[in-house]
Design a protein around this motif. Sequence first.
Motif, short mmCIF file in Angstrom:
data_model
loop_
_atom_site.label_atom_id
_atom_site.label_comp_id
_atom_site.label_asym_id
_atom_site.label_seq_id
_atom_site.Cartn_x
_atom_site.Cartn_y
_atom_site.Cartn_z
N GLN A 82 0.99 6.49 -4.59
CA GLN A 82 1.60 7.82 -4.63
C GLN A 82 1.35 8.58 -3.34
OE1 GLN A 82 0.03 11.25 -6.42
NE2 GLN A 82 1.88 12.17 -5.54
N THR A 91 5.76 9.04 -3.87
CA THR A 91 6.15 10.37 -4.33
C THR A 91 7.67 10.55 -4.29
OG1 THR A 91 4.05 11.41 -3.73
CG2 THR A 91 5.98 12.84 -3.83
N TYR A 130 10.40 10.62 -7.42
CA TYR A 130 11.21 11.85 -7.54
C TYR A 130 12.69 11.51 -7.77
CZ TYR A 130 13.70 16.02 -5.79
OH TYR A 130 14.56 17.09 -5.62
N ILE A 167 1.94 16.05 -2.17
CA ILE A 167 1.36 14.93 -2.92
C ILE A 167 0.48 15.44 -4.06
CG2 ILE A 167 -0.29 13.02 -2.72
CD1 ILE A 167 0.92 12.54 0.11
N TRP A 175 2.80 17.13 -6.80
CA TRP A 175 3.56 16.11 -7.53
C TRP A 175 2.64 15.30 -8.44
CZ3 TRP A 175 8.38 15.82 -8.72
CH2 TRP A 175 8.94 14.63 -9.17
N ARG A 176 1.44 15.05 -7.96
CA ARG A 176 0.47 14.31 -8.77
C ARG A 176 0.14 15.08 -10.06
NH1 ARG A 176 -2.82 10.13 -7.50
NH2 ARG A 176 -4.68 9.81 -8.78
#
Length: 351
Positions: free
Chosen positions: A10, A15, A19, A147, A150-151
């Motif tokens: 990731q 990522t 998406y 990052i 999004w994580r």
Amino acid sequence: MEVDYLIVGQGIAGTMLSYYLLQQSNTVTIIDNYNPSSASNIASGVINPITGRRFVRTWMIETLMPFAVNAYRALEKELNISLIQQTNLLDFHSTPQMQLAFTNQLPTETEYLRVPENSLQWKKYFNYPFGVGETHPTWLVNLQLLIQTWRKKLSTQQLLIAEHFSIEALQIHPSYIQYQGIQAKAIIFCNGTQAVNLPYFQKLPFAPNKGEALILAIQQLPRQHIYKQGLSLVPWQSNLWWAGSSYEWSYEHANPTEIFRQKTLQQLQQWLQLPFEIKAHVAAERPATLERRPFIGMHPYFPQIGIFNGLGTKGCSLAPYFAKVFSEHLKYGQPLIPEVAIHRFHKILAP
């Protein structure tokens, strides 16, 4: 549990691919053991349309840069964060030869190169006896924030397995894969330099290199530009500055070195007229390739196994566009351009 795609890694590649796959209503699970010192997490986040000592255009930049800007702005809205800003680059020529190369390129590269207005205003900040040029537009992406945010979203939606991937646990079947209770149509490796040792892709012409940077506190230096003279000074998070980077092709380990620290200190002391303080010293391996082109696609002999990797130093500009292209290839069978498709290596990938 059944999903459409299992993604390993990731960083910026994983990522962006997750998406776009999710945008197309695919089901996705990502396996990633967070590493704060990964290449994506310590990258400067710069998108620069000009590269090299001859000041030439970066490959496909006319397509890649506007697509990336729009993609990051869309992510800003979705995640409610600030990700990207135009931050033009001032290049303080280090030699008469570099000044001449820039001057010679100006008449033909009118879109991205120019001489900045009032170029003498920077004399109170820098030493630059051979003048200064400007690259515009350049963009600065907060990769670390992207990052991390999004994580969190993946974790909240139970789409993240926060652990190290084990190749021994992967089971390959004729039309699907299994991994620790997860069944998927395919698994895609977006795990940077860790992919170099995967049995399915270790024959690809990877060329990992190492980069180091210093994180600095510099008072009074204006933050509306990126500054460059051999090394780059890039506005960083928490009002700090990122100073780097090295490109080491031969190295004993991926850790920070005293050699880089001392060399960078010497460069800064000769160039920068402001006091500064070192706050951190970081290093990572980049997943570069011999051709300087990404590796994208499904394995020609194991179609359940794919790769999205080899972005090197251009991850910020390459990842959005090619993640979208790859997602459309997976969903609709849209072709990949020959320069990035791993089918160009079908002979050496034969089992």
